[in-house]
Enzyme design. Structure first.
Site, PDB file in Angstrom:
ATOM      1  N   GLY A  10       0.875  -1.181   0.000  1.00 52.03           N
ATOM      2  CA  GLY A  10       0.000   0.000   0.000  1.00 52.03           C
ATOM      3  C   GLY A  10       0.902   1.218   0.000  1.00 52.03           C
ATOM      4  N   GLY A  11       0.850   1.956  -1.092  1.00 52.88           N
ATOM      5  CA  GLY A  11       1.756   3.105  -1.221  1.00 52.88           C
ATOM      6  C   GLY A  11       1.000   4.420  -1.173  1.00 52.88           C
ATOM      7  N   GLY A  12      -0.080   4.432  -0.427  1.00 50.05           N
ATOM      8  CA  GLY A  12      -0.883   5.665  -0.325  1.00 50.05           C
ATOM      9  C   GLY A  12      -0.314   6.622   0.709  1.00 50.05           C
ATOM     10  CG  ASN A  96     -10.393  -1.562   3.288  1.00 47.90           C
ATOM     11  OD1 ASN A  96     -10.415  -1.226   2.101  1.00 47.90           O
ATOM     12  ND2 ASN A  96     -10.170  -0.704   4.259  1.00 47.90           N
ATOM     13  NE  ARG A 152      -5.233   9.580  16.667  1.00 50.06           N
ATOM     14  CZ  ARG A 152      -5.803   8.863  15.701  1.00 50.06           C
ATOM     15  NH1 ARG A 152      -6.519   7.791  15.996  1.00 50.06           N
ATOM     16  NH2 ARG A 152      -5.680   9.225  14.436  1.00 50.06           N
ATOM     17  CG  HIS A 176      -8.229   1.130  15.671  1.00 51.64           C
ATOM     18  ND1 HIS A 176      -7.699   2.140  16.428  1.00 51.64           N
ATOM     19  CD2 HIS A 176      -8.249   1.593  14.399  1.00 51.64           C
ATOM     20  CE1 HIS A 176      -7.406   3.164  15.644  1.00 51.64           C
ATOM     21  NE2 HIS A 176      -7.730   2.857  14.399  1.00 51.64           N
TER      22      HIS A 176
HETATM   23  P1  A3D Z   1      -4.713   5.543   0.932  1.00 46.32           P
HETATM   24  O1  A3D Z   1      -3.936   6.797   0.856  1.00 46.32           O
HETATM   25  O2  A3D Z   1      -5.963   5.432   0.139  1.00 46.32           O
HETATM   26  O3  A3D Z   1      -3.732   4.338   0.528  1.00 46.32           O
HETATM   27  C1  A3D Z   1      -4.178   3.037   0.365  1.00 46.32           C
HETATM   28  C2  A3D Z   1      -3.432   2.457  -0.817  1.00 46.32           C
HETATM   29  O4  A3D Z   1      -3.800   1.085  -0.941  1.00 46.32           O
HETATM   30  C3  A3D Z   1      -3.755   3.126  -2.169  1.00 46.32           C
HETATM   31  O5  A3D Z   1      -2.569   3.698  -2.712  1.00 46.32           O
HETATM   32  C4  A3D Z   1      -4.296   1.993  -3.020  1.00 46.32           C
HETATM   33  O6  A3D Z   1      -3.896   2.066  -4.382  1.00 46.32           O
HETATM   34  C5  A3D Z   1      -3.674   0.797  -2.331  1.00 46.32           C
HETATM   35  N1  A3D Z   1      -4.342  -0.451  -2.649  1.00 46.32           N
HETATM   36  C6  A3D Z   1      -5.649  -0.691  -2.891  1.00 46.32           C
HETATM   37  N2  A3D Z   1      -5.834  -1.985  -3.178  1.00 46.32           N
HETATM   38  C7  A3D Z   1      -4.627  -2.583  -3.103  1.00 46.32           C
HETATM   39  C8  A3D Z   1      -4.177  -3.914  -3.277  1.00 46.32           C
HETATM   40  N3  A3D Z   1      -5.008  -4.891  -3.606  1.00 46.32           N
HETATM   41  N4  A3D Z   1      -2.857  -4.142  -3.105  1.00 46.32           N
HETATM   42  C9  A3D Z   1      -2.004  -3.159  -2.763  1.00 46.32           C
HETATM   43  N5  A3D Z   1      -2.377  -1.880  -2.592  1.00 46.32           N
HETATM   44  C10 A3D Z   1      -3.665  -1.609  -2.755  1.00 46.32           C
HETATM   45  O7  A3D Z   1      -5.090   5.193   2.459  1.00 46.32           O
HETATM   46  P2  A3D Z   1      -4.209   5.476   3.784  1.00 46.32           P
HETATM   47  O8  A3D Z   1      -2.797   5.151   3.497  1.00 46.32           O
HETATM   48  O9  A3D Z   1      -4.575   6.804   4.322  1.00 46.32           O
HETATM   49  O10 A3D Z   1      -4.857   4.392   4.768  1.00 46.32           O
HETATM   50  C11 A3D Z   1      -4.653   3.025   4.541  1.00 46.32           C
HETATM   51  C12 A3D Z   1      -5.514   2.178   5.472  1.00 46.32           C
HETATM   52  O11 A3D Z   1      -5.126   2.401   6.832  1.00 46.32           O
HETATM   53  C13 A3D Z   1      -7.010   2.493   5.436  1.00 46.32           C
HETATM   54  O12 A3D Z   1      -7.755   1.298   5.490  1.00 46.32           O
HETATM   55  C14 A3D Z   1      -7.246   3.313   6.690  1.00 46.32           C
HETATM   56  O13 A3D Z   1      -8.574   3.220   7.168  1.00 46.32           O
HETATM   57  C15 A3D Z   1      -6.271   2.646   7.637  1.00 46.32           C
HETATM   58  N6  A3D Z   1      -5.901   3.435   8.814  1.00 46.32           N
HETATM   59  C16 A3D Z   1      -5.655   2.748   9.963  1.00 46.32           C
HETATM   60  C17 A3D Z   1      -5.270   3.424  11.096  1.00 46.32           C
HETATM   61  C18 A3D Z   1      -4.990   2.663  12.347  1.00 46.32           C
HETATM   62  O14 A3D Z   1      -4.493   3.229  13.292  1.00 46.32           O
HETATM   63  C19 A3D Z   1      -5.336   1.243  12.435  1.00 46.32           C
HETATM   64  C20 A3D Z   1      -5.137   4.819  11.072  1.00 46.32           C
HETATM   65  C21 A3D Z   1      -5.397   5.488   9.885  1.00 46.32           C
HETATM   66  C22 A3D Z   1      -5.765   4.786   8.746  1.00 46.32           C
END
Ligand code: A3D
Length: 321
Positions: A10-12, A96, A152, A176
């Site tokens: 995941g490179g978001g 997800n 937090r 969570h």
């Molecule tokens: P985002 O910036 O959308 O990045 C997610 C990335 O996942 C995107 O670049 C997508 O292209 C990529 N992706 C989608 N499908 C696939 C796949 N099959 N294989 C590989 N990559 C894929 O999101 P984010 O980085 O802001 O958040 C990522 C996740 O973390 C989300 O589910 C959030 O809800 C979660 N999150 C969790 C916490 C915790 O403390 C647990 C906090 C904040 C966010």
């Protein structure tokens, strides 16, 4: 000795910060994977081009080919959608889960010995699913949530008391989500109970209770507070920092006691579910779980949180995921 390899799936938003932090702290070489082509290559190139300024030698590679995660020591998973304003974490379940399933299958194939930290939401269910699909032992599959929730909680206590957050120790247990359990009675400032300090500040026990209730509520809603302000996406700096602390504890065999979403085997009266609990992190991943003594009120809150996790997992199973 070869460098450690950290693969980020995941490179978001979070993935990008993870890559930068892993390089800055020289944890090892970094692979940033995303199904979106080129983007992870662009991000890692951007980070690497600051290596002269930041002075790190870590090698960074962006990719959309799972083969590149081969022999990773640590995998951190953020693949999946984040929340939009008004959404709960649980609203992300169906989308997800399908993503995590495919990620887990590939991790199992390409990095079968890795220690895995899951961040994707809804966290407790996604860790459960990842463990089920990979079949990895419980010590090698965990979730990040408690380190962030506790940070937090600690920050809000420090801001209320006007003390350095470095001196605040406060832990959040449970799932969570809205039922998470900030442990008020154990929260302290270098050993001094935080409640005692708040009571002294206001010279009023009732007012102190009100203030702490607000801090606890803000902790539970902290993710949503950021989502609402960002308008698009959810928190990403702090979740990345939290996961890097866990990765660092594992890579350096630090034996840190941190709140970790770990598989319970009878602890806290729960069997077979992933819940946030104090755990020791070292070279073997989750090396132990500590069962904190809870009073009746805290136990009721923890039971309620465990129930929310079991309900979420049951929902996931009903959907055939
Ligand atoms: P985002 O910036 O959308 O990045 C997610 C990335 O996942 C995107 O670049 C997508 O292209 C990529 N992706 C989608 N499908 C696939 C796949 N099959 N294989 C590989 N990559 C894929 O999101 P984010 O980085 O802001 O958040 C990522 C996740 O973390 C989300 O589910 C959030 O809800 C979660 N999150 C969790 C916490 C915790 O403390 C647990 C906090 C904040 C966010």
């Amino acid at each position: 000795m070869s460098r450690k390899k950290i693969a980020l799936i995941g490179g978001g938003q979070i993935g990008g910060v993870l890559a930068q932090l892993a390089a800055l702290r020289q944890l090892g070489d970094v692979v940033l994977f995303d199904i979106v082509q080129d983007m992870p290559v662009g991000k890692t190139l951007d980070i690497a081009e600051a290596s002269r300024i930041d002075g790190f030698d870590s090698h960074l590679k962006g990719t959309s080919d799972y083969k590149d995660i081969e022999n990773a020591d640590i995998i951190i998973v953020t693949a999946g959608l984040p929340r939009k304003p008004g959404m709960s974490r649980d609203d992300l379940l169906t989308t997800n889960a399908a993503i995590i399933k495919s990620v887990a299958e590939n991790v199992k194939q390409y990095a079968p010995n890795a220690i895995c930290i899951i961040i994707s939401n809804p966290l407790d269910a996604m860790v459960t699913l990842f463990k089920k699909v990979t079949g990895f032992p419980a010590n090698r599959v965990m979730g990040q949530s408690g380190v962030l929730d506790s940070s937090r909680f600690s920050s809000f206590i420090a801001w209320e008391l006007g003390v350095s957050v470095k001196d605040v120790n406060a832990m959040v247990l449970g799932g969570h989500g809205d039922t998470m359990v900030p442990l008020v009675r154990y929260a302290n400032v270098n050993g001094i109970p935080a409640m005692e300090m708040i009571e002294k500040k206001y010279n009023d026990a009732t007012k102190a209770k009100e203030v702490m209730t607000k801090i606890v509520d803000r902790t539970k809603q902290a993710g949503g507070e950021v989502v609402k302000l960002l308008k698009t996406g959810s928190a990403f700096y702090s979740p990345a920092t939290a996961a890097i602390q866990m990765a660092e504890a594992i890579l350096n065999d630090e034996k840190r006691l941190l709140p970790v979403c770990a598989l319970l085997n009878g602890e806290y009266g729960c069997n077979g579910y992933y819940v946030g609990v104090p755990a020791i992190l070292g070279a073997n991943g989750v090396e132990g779980i500590f069962e904190v003594t809870l009073n009746n009120e805290e136990k009721a809150l923890m039971d309620n949180s465990v129930k929310a996790v079991t309900n979420l997992v049951a929902d996931m199973e009903r959907l055939g995921l």
